[in-house]
Design an enzyme around this catalytic site. Structure first.
Site, PDB file in Angstrom:
ATOM      1  N   HIS A  68       0.779  -1.240   0.454  1.00 13.06           N
ATOM      2  CA  HIS A  68       0.039   0.243  -0.412  1.00 13.06           C
ATOM      3  C   HIS A  68       0.738   1.174   0.086  1.00 13.06           C
ATOM      4  O   HIS A  68       0.846   1.859   0.884  1.00 13.06           O
ATOM      5  CB  HIS A  68      -0.979  -0.060   1.186  1.00 13.06           C
ATOM      6  CG  HIS A  68      -1.800  -0.997   1.292  1.00 13.06           C
ATOM      7  ND1 HIS A  68      -3.035  -2.077   0.739  1.00 13.06           N
ATOM      8  CD2 HIS A  68      -1.649  -2.712   2.247  1.00 13.06           C
ATOM      9  CE1 HIS A  68      -3.286  -2.911   1.098  1.00 13.06           C
ATOM     10  NE2 HIS A  68      -2.621  -2.937   1.702  1.00 13.06           N
ATOM     11  N   SER A 104      16.964  15.096 -21.311  1.00 13.87           N
ATOM     12  CA  SER A 104      15.808  16.359 -20.977  1.00 13.87           C
ATOM     13  C   SER A 104      16.160  17.757 -21.728  1.00 13.87           C
ATOM     14  O   SER A 104      17.334  17.956 -21.969  1.00 13.87           O
ATOM     15  CB  SER A 104      15.451  17.159 -19.353  1.00 13.87           C
ATOM     16  OG  SER A 104      14.327  18.073 -19.681  1.00 13.87           O
TER      17      SER A 104
END
Length: 533
Positions: free
Chosen positions: A229, A353
């Site tokens: 979780h 990038s």
């Protein structure tokens, strides 16, 4: 907009239309109750953008003009599929089936009109198959421009090719004897799949599973904080988590190899109608079964005009599941990179990038995930559409089957991207250790379990009170253990426990992953298994 009233441009209910501000509209000046013409185009009202120039041969098919990136940008990575999944591959296997069926007819005693071929004639026919070239395929396409029928074009090509051979020229009309087009096509498609899977897909799958196995073994001993979780959970090892994926992928790889590729040769509606009228004494179902099996395929005796494609659905579903597991792997590794557990080696000249020079993005795993999604979309349609055909046959399967290479192409592209990504991974043990050092609360589980063994009341509740929602340190855990009424040895063992050492059997599970994969496959580890015939 096509309602019962006429309206002009100024009457448009603009409050209900949510369109770009630069949309321009052209509306017919004569709109009736039953005839509405509404044309909308988008244009830039501020600048003048030149149209793409489309002149002459510049837009002939090339890597720059291909509509599919598989045939353009990614061609070098998927071209191993081309001999089998392309139009050329389909034509080649049609030629192979037609010739082999003629040879089969020559072996049936009752078919006296096609006597047993001489060794020289058989060699000639074998040469037509062995020497089949791109020019031959183009010639068939030229014939198809006249016939507007692709399978008939193959038949005419073979008649032209063999009319110069005296012996074969006597039996030219027995090319395509008693066959419907789908008799040829279904066998060609099955052979295309068989060769593509065995030659291109399975080897890359096996390489991928092996790479993940090696990653598991190499990092079997490296402890890692688990997350369930998204929250800290009982520690594992990095290698064991890799091993889970290797075994999962192996199961799907095994299931694929066990799919029987089916074929039929039963005529227009699956009953051997024409066969039995021409030669009523021949046991055509047995002849057809022998022929299909001679191609390395399994025989389907209950068919309509088409082979029912159920095996294709089964195979494609198995590939989809393999791909789903690999998506899970890609996302997990992506997450580990994001957490800093893995670094990625850089390559001189590469840019991560266009604006952030520091970036080293997990592009291989992202590329893989994206292509797996595209692959599964196509394969899902194939697997749900192909088993459905109206009555004894409709043509919807024909155009769909031409797209088998799309799903397989995006799959193999994804597998190679994941493989490339794995080669760039470097474990950052310091970062893994840092998270473990900050997560002493994960020892609540073993402590309360030992407390249960020795009858300490409310063990779970006491550990919950100590750890849930609170900062837990080595000191607080040590203090808690020392205050427990436990046997000396049990307490000593708990005091020695750390988040780094509380990994259970994870190390052994990772180190023995090859054995697990071997047991799944029932064969030598990574030995290529072919699809069943």
């Amino acid at each position: 907009l096509c309602g019962s009233v006429r309206f002009g441009e100024s009457d448009l209910p603009s409050s209900n239309l949510h369109l770009p501000s630069n949309a321009s509209f052209q509306i017919s000046s004569s709109i009736s109750r039953r005839d509405c013409t509404f044309k909308a185009t988008l244009k830039d009202t501020n600048t003048s953008t030149p149209m793409v120039k489309m002149s002459g041969n510049e837009f002939e098919l090339s890597s720059l003009t291909a509509l599919s990136p598989l045939d353009g940008r990614y061609w070098s990575k998927v071209k191993d599929l081309a001999p089998y999944m392309s139009e050329y591959g389909l034509i080649y296997f049609r030629v192979l089936v037609e010739i082999k069926w003629l040879l089969k007819l020559s072996q049936i005693p009752q078919v006296t009109e096609v006597p047993s071929f001489s060794e020289e004639a058989r060699s000639y026919l074998q040469g037509v198959m062995d020497d089949f070239s791109m020019n031959d395929a183009l010639e068939i396409k030229n014939i198809e421009r006249v016939t507007n029928h692709d399978v008939k074009a193959v038949e005419y090509f073979l008649k032209q090719k063999c009319q110069s051979h005296p012996e074969i020229a006597e039996v030219l009309e027995f090319f395509h004897f008693a066959c419907t087009s789908e008799d040829i096509n279904n066998l060609a498609h099955a052979l295309m799949l068989k060769e593509a899977m065995n030659t291109a897909i399975f080897p890359v799958m096996d390489e991928l599973i092996k790479a993940i196995c090696n990653t598991a073994k190499d990092h079997a001993h490296i402890p890692m904080l688990s997350r369930t979780h998204g929250q800290p959970a009982s520690p594992t090892t990095l290698g064991k988590e890799m091993a889970v994926f290797a075994v999962r992928l192996s199961r799907e790889r095994r299931d694929m190899s066990q799919v029987e590729l089916m074929g039929k040769l039963a005529g227009a509606v699956g009953n051997y109608n024409a066969h039995l009228v021409a030669y009523p004494d021949v046991k055509w179902p047995q002849i057809a079964e022998d022929f299909v099996k001679s191609l390395g395929l399994s025989f389907n005796p209950y068919v309509t005009q088409i082979e029912t494609h159920d095996y294709m659905a089964k195979l494609f579903h198995a590939i989809i599941q393999f791909n789903n597991i690999l998506i899970d792997f890609d996302r997990d590794v992506w997450g580990y990179i994001s957490l800093g557990y893995f670094k990625q080696t850089t390559k001189a000249g590469e840019i991560g990038s266009s604006t952030m020079p520091h970036k080293v993005n997990p592009i291989d795993f992202e590329n893989s995930e994206g292509n797996l999604g595209v692959a599964n979309g196509g394969l899902s349609h194939l697997s749900t559409k192909l088993p459905i055909s109206r009555w004894q046959r409709d043509l919807t399967d024909s155009t769909v089957l031409r797209n088998m290479g799309v799903g397989l192409g995006h799959s193999i592209l994804a597998y190679k991207s994941t493989l490339q990504g794995i080669t760039k991974l470097q474990v950052n043990e310091a970062r893994l250790s840092e998270d473990l050092n900050q997560s002493w609360e994960v020892l609540a589980e073993p402590i309360q379990t030992v407390m249960r063994r020795y009858g300490v009341p409310e063990p779970y509740e006491k550990l919950k009170e100590l750890t849930r929602g609170r900062a837990v340190t080595k000191e607080s855990i040590t203090q808690f253990i020392e205050g427990l009424e436990l046997p000396k040895e049990a307490k000593s063992n708990l005091l020695k426990l750390t988040p780094h050492t509380y990994v259970g059997a994870a190390v052994e599970l990772a180190r023995t992953v090859d054995i697990a994969v071997n047991l799944v496959n029932g064969t030598k580890v990574f030995e290529t298994q072919s699809v069943k015939s």
